[in-house]
Design a protein around this motif. Structure first.
Motif, PDB file in Angstrom:
ATOM      1  N   LEU A 106       0.807  -1.217   0.000  1.00 59.58           N
ATOM      2  CA  LEU A 106       0.000   0.000   0.000  1.00 59.58           C
ATOM      3  C   LEU A 106       0.848   1.279   0.000  1.00 59.58           C
ATOM      4  CD1 LEU A 106      -2.624   1.686   0.408  1.00 59.58           C
ATOM      5  CD2 LEU A 106      -2.269   1.343   2.865  1.00 59.58           C
ATOM      6  N   ILE A 107       1.756   1.413   0.940  1.00 63.88           N
ATOM      7  CA  ILE A 107       2.526   2.653   1.062  1.00 63.88           C
ATOM      8  C   ILE A 107       3.431   2.835  -0.149  1.00 63.88           C
ATOM      9  CG2 ILE A 107       4.258   3.868   2.451  1.00 63.88           C
ATOM     10  CD1 ILE A 107       2.915   2.499   4.918  1.00 63.88           C
ATOM     11  N   SER A 108       4.036   1.774  -0.636  1.00 64.43           N
ATOM     12  CA  SER A 108       4.856   1.854  -1.844  1.00 64.43           C
ATOM     13  C   SER A 108       4.038   2.367  -3.028  1.00 64.43           C
ATOM     14  CB  SER A 108       5.438   0.490  -2.192  1.00 64.43           C
ATOM     15  OG  SER A 108       6.336   0.041  -1.211  1.00 64.43           O
ATOM     16  N   LEU A 109       2.836   1.842  -3.168  1.00 63.91           N
ATOM     17  CA  LEU A 109       1.956   2.278  -4.262  1.00 63.91           C
ATOM     18  C   LEU A 109       1.587   3.750  -4.123  1.00 63.91           C
ATOM     19  CD1 LEU A 109      -0.225  -0.918  -4.391  1.00 63.91           C
ATOM     20  CD2 LEU A 109       1.033   0.028  -6.350  1.00 63.91           C
ATOM     21  N   MET A 110       1.289   4.178  -2.913  1.00 61.88           N
ATOM     22  CA  MET A 110       0.926   5.580  -2.703  1.00 61.88           C
ATOM     23  C   MET A 110       2.102   6.500  -3.018  1.00 61.88           C
ATOM     24  SD  MET A 110      -1.516   5.338   0.660  1.00 61.88           S
ATOM     25  CE  MET A 110      -2.116   7.038   0.517  1.00 61.88           C
ATOM     26  N   ILE A 111       3.310   6.063  -2.667  1.00 61.74           N
ATOM     27  CA  ILE A 111       4.498   6.865  -2.970  1.00 61.74           C
ATOM     28  C   ILE A 111       4.725   6.907  -4.477  1.00 61.74           C
ATOM     29  CG2 ILE A 111       7.023   6.958  -2.748  1.00 61.74           C
ATOM     30  CD1 ILE A 111       6.584   5.857   0.144  1.00 61.74           C
ATOM     31  N   ASP A 117      11.850   0.050  -3.540  1.00 65.32           N
ATOM     32  CA  ASP A 117      12.145  -1.316  -3.121  1.00 65.32           C
ATOM     33  C   ASP A 117      11.289  -1.599  -1.903  1.00 65.32           C
ATOM     34  OD1 ASP A 117      14.103  -1.813  -5.053  1.00 65.32           O
ATOM     35  OD2 ASP A 117      15.727  -1.072  -3.775  1.00 65.32           O
ATOM     36  N   ALA A 118      10.512  -2.661  -1.965  1.00 66.40           N
ATOM     37  CA  ALA A 118       9.611  -3.030  -0.878  1.00 66.40           C
ATOM     38  C   ALA A 118      10.067  -4.367  -0.297  1.00 66.40           C
ATOM     39  CB  ALA A 118       8.177  -3.125  -1.402  1.00 66.40           C
ATOM     40  N   VAL A 119      10.605  -4.345   0.906  1.00 69.14           N
ATOM     41  CA  VAL A 119      11.106  -5.555   1.552  1.00 69.14           C
ATOM     42  C   VAL A 119      10.009  -6.142   2.430  1.00 69.14           C
ATOM     43  CG1 VAL A 119      12.864  -6.507   3.089  1.00 69.14           C
ATOM     44  CG2 VAL A 119      13.452  -4.624   1.534  1.00 69.14           C
ATOM     45  N   GLU A 120       9.761  -7.430   2.250  1.00 70.45           N
ATOM     46  CA  GLU A 120       8.726  -8.124   3.019  1.00 70.45           C
ATOM     47  C   GLU A 120       9.196  -9.536   3.317  1.00 70.45           C
ATOM     48  OE1 GLU A 120       6.028  -9.361   5.218  1.00 70.45           O
ATOM     49  OE2 GLU A 120       5.747  -7.299   4.547  1.00 70.45           O
ATOM     50  N   ARG A 155       8.387   0.657 -11.655  1.00 75.50           N
ATOM     51  CA  ARG A 155       9.143   1.389 -10.631  1.00 75.50           C
ATOM     52  C   ARG A 155       9.022   0.776  -9.245  1.00 75.50           C
ATOM     53  NH1 ARG A 155       7.390   6.295  -9.469  1.00 75.50           N
ATOM     54  NH2 ARG A 155       5.358   6.239 -10.440  1.00 75.50           N
ATOM     55  N   LEU A 156       8.382  -0.380  -9.173  1.00 74.38           N
ATOM     56  CA  LEU A 156       8.140  -1.039  -7.890  1.00 74.38           C
ATOM     57  C   LEU A 156       8.756  -2.436  -7.894  1.00 74.38           C
ATOM     58  CD1 LEU A 156       4.416  -0.017  -7.776  1.00 74.38           C
ATOM     59  CD2 LEU A 156       6.077   0.665  -6.044  1.00 74.38           C
ATOM     60  N   ARG A 157       9.491  -2.755  -6.827  1.00 76.51           N
ATOM     61  CA  ARG A 157      10.132  -4.064  -6.741  1.00 76.51           C
ATOM     62  C   ARG A 157       9.913  -4.653  -5.353  1.00 76.51           C
ATOM     63  NH1 ARG A 157      16.562  -5.350  -6.730  1.00 76.51           N
ATOM     64  NH2 ARG A 157      16.488  -3.647  -5.228  1.00 76.51           N
ATOM     65  N   VAL A 158       9.434  -5.891  -5.315  1.00 78.47           N
ATOM     66  CA  VAL A 158       9.286  -6.615  -4.059  1.00 78.47           C
ATOM     67  C   VAL A 158      10.545  -7.436  -3.823  1.00 78.47           C
ATOM     68  CG1 VAL A 158       8.020  -8.419  -2.833  1.00 78.47           C
ATOM     69  CG2 VAL A 158       6.780  -6.767  -4.222  1.00 78.47           C
ATOM     70  N   ILE A 159      11.055  -7.341  -2.613  1.00 80.96           N
ATOM     71  CA  ILE A 159      12.198  -8.144  -2.193  1.00 80.96           C
ATOM     72  C   ILE A 159      11.702  -9.000  -1.030  1.00 80.96           C
ATOM     73  CG2 ILE A 159      14.522  -8.095  -1.224  1.00 80.96           C
ATOM     74  CD1 ILE A 159      14.591  -5.149  -2.516  1.00 80.96           C
ATOM     75  N   ASN A 184      -0.143  -6.758  -6.461  1.00 81.40           N
ATOM     76  CA  ASN A 184      -0.634  -5.377  -6.428  1.00 81.40           C
ATOM     77  C   ASN A 184       0.249  -4.464  -7.275  1.00 81.40           C
ATOM     78  OD1 ASN A 184      -2.916  -5.815  -4.812  1.00 81.40           O
ATOM     79  ND2 ASN A 184      -1.704  -5.675  -2.936  1.00 81.40           N
ATOM     80  N   PHE A 185       1.553  -4.646  -7.196  1.00 83.43           N
ATOM     81  CA  PHE A 185       2.479  -3.840  -7.991  1.00 83.43           C
ATOM     82  C   PHE A 185       2.282  -4.120  -9.479  1.00 83.43           C
ATOM     83  CE2 PHE A 185       6.016  -3.463  -4.522  1.00 83.43           C
ATOM     84  CZ  PHE A 185       5.143  -2.742  -3.728  1.00 83.43           C
ATOM     85  N   ASP A 186       2.195  -5.405  -9.833  1.00 83.03           N
ATOM     86  CA  ASP A 186       2.067  -5.781 -11.244  1.00 83.03           C
ATOM     87  C   ASP A 186       0.800  -5.233 -11.883  1.00 83.03           C
ATOM     88  OD1 ASP A 186       4.477  -7.120 -11.104  1.00 83.03           O
ATOM     89  OD2 ASP A 186       3.575  -9.121 -10.982  1.00 83.03           O
ATOM     90  N   SER A 187      -0.249  -5.065 -11.097  1.00 79.80           N
ATOM     91  CA  SER A 187      -1.502  -4.563 -11.675  1.00 79.80           C
ATOM     92  C   SER A 187      -1.646  -3.044 -11.550  1.00 79.80           C
ATOM     93  CB  SER A 187      -2.703  -5.275 -11.040  1.00 79.80           C
ATOM     94  OG  SER A 187      -2.760  -5.027  -9.664  1.00 79.80           O
ATOM     95  N   SER A 188      -0.597  -2.382 -11.096  1.00 85.34           N
ATOM     96  CA  SER A 188      -0.636  -0.920 -10.949  1.00 85.34           C
ATOM     97  C   SER A 188      -0.051  -0.237 -12.188  1.00 85.34           C
ATOM     98  CB  SER A 188       0.167  -0.489  -9.716  1.00 85.34           C
ATOM     99  OG  SER A 188       1.559  -0.475 -10.012  1.00 85.34           O
ATOM    100  N   PRO A 189      -0.323   1.053 -12.346  1.00 80.40           N
ATOM    101  CA  PRO A 189       0.267   1.797 -13.459  1.00 80.40           C
ATOM    102  C   PRO A 189       1.777   2.025 -13.307  1.00 80.40           C
ATOM    103  CG  PRO A 189      -1.641   2.968 -12.545  1.00 80.40           C
ATOM    104  CD  PRO A 189      -1.314   1.839 -11.618  1.00 80.40           C
TER     105      PRO A 189
END
Length: 136
Positions: free
Chosen positions: A54-59, A69-72, A93-97, A84-89
């Motif tokens: 969520l916060i990564s998407l809002m940023i 970079d989103a670490v989880e 610019r978003l990467r899950v680690i 969620n990242f893959d279906s966003s515009p």
């Protein structure tokens, strides 16, 4: 006991966040942090404990030049954030680690302009109700 009335998809103006699998669901605190944090001019952003993303998407929505970079650590949450990242515009610019931040951080090779985190809060008297929430 799970809240069966809880929404599994939150819709924002430009994106959606699914939160069926993640132990930590979309909540007011995450939405406020995503709206409140100062992102202007940030190019490299790190989201620690990203959950649903969520916060990564809002940023990403607020700062068009930011790479996040989103670490989880939790597998289901990382998978949900990735979806969620893959279906966003802003998927480019978003990467899950998927990693334990404490281990992953030792390999950071360049500074971040912004680091955000919205950790779950449990005091010593309250215990997380299940293993995935305890891991979060």
């Amino acid at each position: 006991m799970a809240n069966v009335n809880r929404e599994h998809v939150f819709r924002f103006k430009q994106f959606e966040v699914r939160n069926r699998m993640s132990a930590m669901k979309v909540g007011t605190d995450g939405v406020l942090l995503g709206a409140w944090c100062h992102v202007a001019g940030c190019r490299r952003v790190l989201d620690i404990g990203a959950g649903t993303g969520l916060i990564s998407l809002m940023i990403a929505q607020r700062e068009p030049d930011a790479f996040i970079d989103a670490v989880e650590i939790e597998r289901d949450a990382a998978a949900e954030a990735r979806d969620n990242f893959d279906s966003s515009p802003w998927s480019d610019r978003l990467r899950v680690i998927e990693a334990d931040f404490n281990r992953w951080a030792a390999g950071i090779d360049a500074p971040y302009d912004l680091i955000v985190s919205n950790p779950p809060y449990f005091n010593s008297e309250l215990k997380a109700p299940d293993a995935s929430r305890a891991l979060a």
